[in-house]
Scaffold this active site. Structure first.
Site, PDB file in Angstrom:
ATOM      1  N   SER A 242       0.483  -1.750   0.128  1.00 21.50           N
ATOM      2  CA  SER A 242      -0.088  -0.079   0.003  1.00 21.50           C
ATOM      3  C   SER A 242       0.846   1.183  -0.303  1.00 21.50           C
ATOM      4  CB  SER A 242      -0.526  -0.557   1.021  1.00 21.50           C
ATOM      5  OG  SER A 242      -0.127   0.198   2.456  1.00 21.50           O
ATOM      6  N   ASP A 243       0.844   2.118  -1.030  1.00 17.55           N
ATOM      7  CA  ASP A 243       0.651   3.687  -0.712  1.00 17.55           C
ATOM      8  C   ASP A 243       0.704   3.751   1.139  1.00 17.55           C
ATOM      9  OD1 ASP A 243       2.597   6.206  -0.651  1.00 17.55           O
ATOM     10  OD2 ASP A 243       1.222   6.033  -2.728  1.00 17.55           O
TER      11      ASP A 243
END
Length: 672
Positions: A242-243
């Protein structure tokens, strides 16, 4: 790496997983992974950056910002740069491991490259990309990944990550909760194209999910993106990360799930293996509440540990002897100089350039970026051993043969009358005025990093800042020879400035050797060879609304107006003549040939660009880049260029996002 290596890594990883408790497994699924001493697993932070050099970990060779690397249009050189970055990464990692330094930014999993499409020049993070074109972005992304990973060896030298998946390209403000409603055509044709090639052609080890939602579903729990397309359709075998903070966004900003535990479960079950952040710590609750299964956890853990195994983190590797002396070594710094030269784009030359060293006795370097160290760096950067500013570059180049002096003249956004007066006086007394304008990464970039909270790192407009333009006006009044060097992360509407300068270079954020490279180009040591990877528009008014993600009237592929400088533009000190194109069928493909002659007086690079346009096809791109090659041709000599086009090059993406294969005779092919 071969199948035998892969099977060995799989065996190691499965043995480790079998010996872990549920809590230990979950401790490995955040970016700051815990140590498990009894299994000889060290603490590891997955968060590392290498956009244009090893970043945020002290000294490193600083290459031009990614948009400048794109302006080189040179796949081979970018591959060499990525190799150099990964060697420096290993050198830093090796020292850190010996010192038991397991901190962030000293690992081998790099969250680069950024292959999002630079669809709007106001986007502050556009500087991190390879420009506006899906084909160019894919070609350069593949080269960077291959150079960084060195996947043909027993172990990867470093792991690359293609980001941000998907449809992410500003605005920065609101990115944590923004939903992008996008057509299937634009999704497939523009926003997913480069990701697909980085997966299929470069076997990129990781893909990062974006903050935003696509058609109502946050990217980091979007099963269609992460499972249906990325894994099942494209065959992606690596891990998804994930960012940073994006899993938190799922419930806090997107309101897609009711709470943190549900967000963690939704992301894990729908294909996100690793959380940059802390929300995955709640997976133990999700497991106990039957929101995720043991298989869900083991699947994600297998994918992430396989990356560590491929990097050799559980055994000795062929890279263990790379010494710290490789960091910022002479070879890499020479490569940075070459890249900086090739990245700068000459937009205008009325005959003033190249200058002759013996005819110049005094030079005035003026403007906010004339002696700026910060402007060399861009964002996501390391720190060089030496900063070659424009002032230093010209001073060193001319040495005792000419006097080189500097005056800033104005601040970035504020006119200072006394400083302006000093700059104009200096220009009046000098043979040449080199005016260095623009921004630096403290004013444009990622939300939270750039110092412009009023638009979160983005630009409000693309015009030259008023007070900087006024400096140029005043210098023009007193100076007979004016060279404009523009520094920023994207396109600029030059307007009046084009008439005020005799020559113009767009320099991006050129890396540690920027000033030296500029001096070599200005004085003709090398012919300029940079080409624009983005369209330069005449005005901010030419742009559609920033928060509209449709490609209608965006980029050279769909822009219906007249550009100030078109995609692919760039001048040389030489000039080139193209013969008539030849195209002939060859074993089910089409071979396209052209002869290019250097008809000028300088040995120089030329970038040969082949475009296509579909005949009688409303709604399709006006034209699209299909192939390119950068080639060095000596004056008076010619080179034969040949491209082989296959079925994939003659496709039509319909409104449903379906790829329709057409006959080559449905397209026009042409060189520019």
């Amino acid at each position: 790496m071969n199948k035998t290596d892969i099977k060995r890594y799989e065996k190691t990883v499965r043995q480790l997983i079998d010996e872990m408790t549920a809590e230990e497994k979950i401790s490995q699924l955040t970016n700051s992974a815990a140590a498990i001493s009894r299994l000889n697993i060290n603490k590891y932070d997955w968060w590392n950056e290498a956009l244009h050099g090893v970043a945020r970990a002290g000294t490193a060779t600083v290459f031009p910002q990614a948009i400048g690397l794109a302006a080189m249009w040179n796949e081979k050189l970018l591959f060499e740069i990525a190799e150099a970055i990964s060697v420096e990464a290993r050198a830093k990692y090796n020292r850190a491991q010996k010192e038991k330094n397991y901190n962030r930014y000293y690992g081998l999993t790099f969250w680069s490259p950024n292959i999002n499409i630079f669809r709007d020049p106001r986007w502050g993070r556009g500087q991190e990309t390879y420009g506006e074109d899906p084909y160019l972005t894919a070609a350069l992304g593949v080269s960077f990944i291959r150079g960084l990973q060195n996947s043909d060896s027993t172990h990867m030298r470093a792991a690359a990550c293609a980001k941000h998946f998907a449809v992410h390209s500003g605005p920065e403000d609101g990115r944590h909760g923004y939903n992008v409603n996008i057509s299937e055509k634009d999704l497939r044709e523009t926003y997913l194209s480069a990701f697909e090639k980085c997966v299929k052609e470069a076997q990129v080890e990781a893909v990062m999910g974006a903050y935003n939602a696509v058609n109502g579903v946050p990217c980091c729990c979007n099963s269609r993106l992460l499972n249906d397309i990325l894994r099942n359709e494209w065959g992606f075998a690596g891990h998804v990360v994930s960012d940073c903070g994006a899993i938190w966004d799922i419930f806090e900003n997107h309101k897609y799930t009711p709470d943190e535990t549900s967000a963690a479960a939704a992301a894990l079950k729908n294909g996100c293996d690793l959380n940059c952040g802390s929300v995955y710590e709640r997976l133990i609750d999700a497991y106990e509440e039957d929101k995720v299964t043991q298989d869900d956890i083991d699947t994600a853990l297998f994918r992430t540990l396989m990356t560590r195994a491929k990097l050799g983190m559980f055994e000795k590797t062929e890279y263990d002897d790379i010494d710290f002396s490789a960091v910022a070594c002479d070879k890499h710094r020479a490569l940075a100089l070459c890249a900086s030269r090739e990245s700068m784009v000459m937009l205008k030359n009325n005959g003033l350039l190249p200058l002759k060293k013996e005819s110049v006795k005094s030079v005035a370097v003026l403007g906010v970026n004339g002696d700026s160290k910060a402007v060399l760096l861009g964002n996501y950067n390391g720190f060089p051993v030496e900063y070659n500013t424009v002032y230093k570059g010209l001073k060193d180049y001319l040495a005792d043969s000419a006097e080189v002096r500097f005056a800033q003249g104005v601040d970035f956004f504020v006119e200072k009358p006394e400083e302006l007066k000093k700059a104009v006086e200096l220009a009046e007394k000098s043979d040449i005025s080199v005016v260095c304008l623009g921004l630096d990464a403290s004013f444009e970039g990622e939300e939270g990093d750039a110092n412009n909270p009023y638009c979160a790192g983005d630009r409000k407009s693309i015009e030259i800042i008023d007070c900087q333009l006024e400096l140029l006006r005043e210098v023009r009044k007193v100076s007979k020879k004016v060279i404009l060097l523009m520094f920023c992360g994207g396109a600029v509407a030059y307007g009046e400035a084009l008439n005020l300068a005799d020559a113009v270079f767009h320099c991006w954020y050129p890396g540690e050797m920027g000033g030296k490279a500029a001096a070599q180009l200005i004085f003709g040591e090398y012919s300029p060879s940079g080409r624009l990877p983005v369209t330069f528009y005449k005005s901010t008014e030419d742009l559609p609304p920033f928060d509209e993600y449709s490609m209608k009237n965006r980029t050279y592929r769909y822009f219906e107006g007249e550009a100030e400088f078109p995609f692919g533009y760039g001048l040389s000190y030489s000039h080139f003549e193209y013969s008539e194109m030849k195209a002939e069928p060859l074993n089910g493909s089409l071979r396209v040939e052209i002869t290019v002659k250097n008809a000028g007086d300088y040995d120089a690079f030329e970038t040969v660009k082949l475009f296509k346009s579909e005949k009688d096809a409303p709604g399709q791109p006006i034209k699209s880049l299909t192939r390119f090659e950068k080639i060095f041709i000596k004056k008076g000599e010619s080179a034969d260029i040949s491209f082989l086009l296959g079925a994939e090059d003659f496709t039509h993406i319909n409104k449903k996002g379906e790829k329709i294969f057409l006959s080559p005779d449905k397209f026009n092919l042409f060189f520019e």
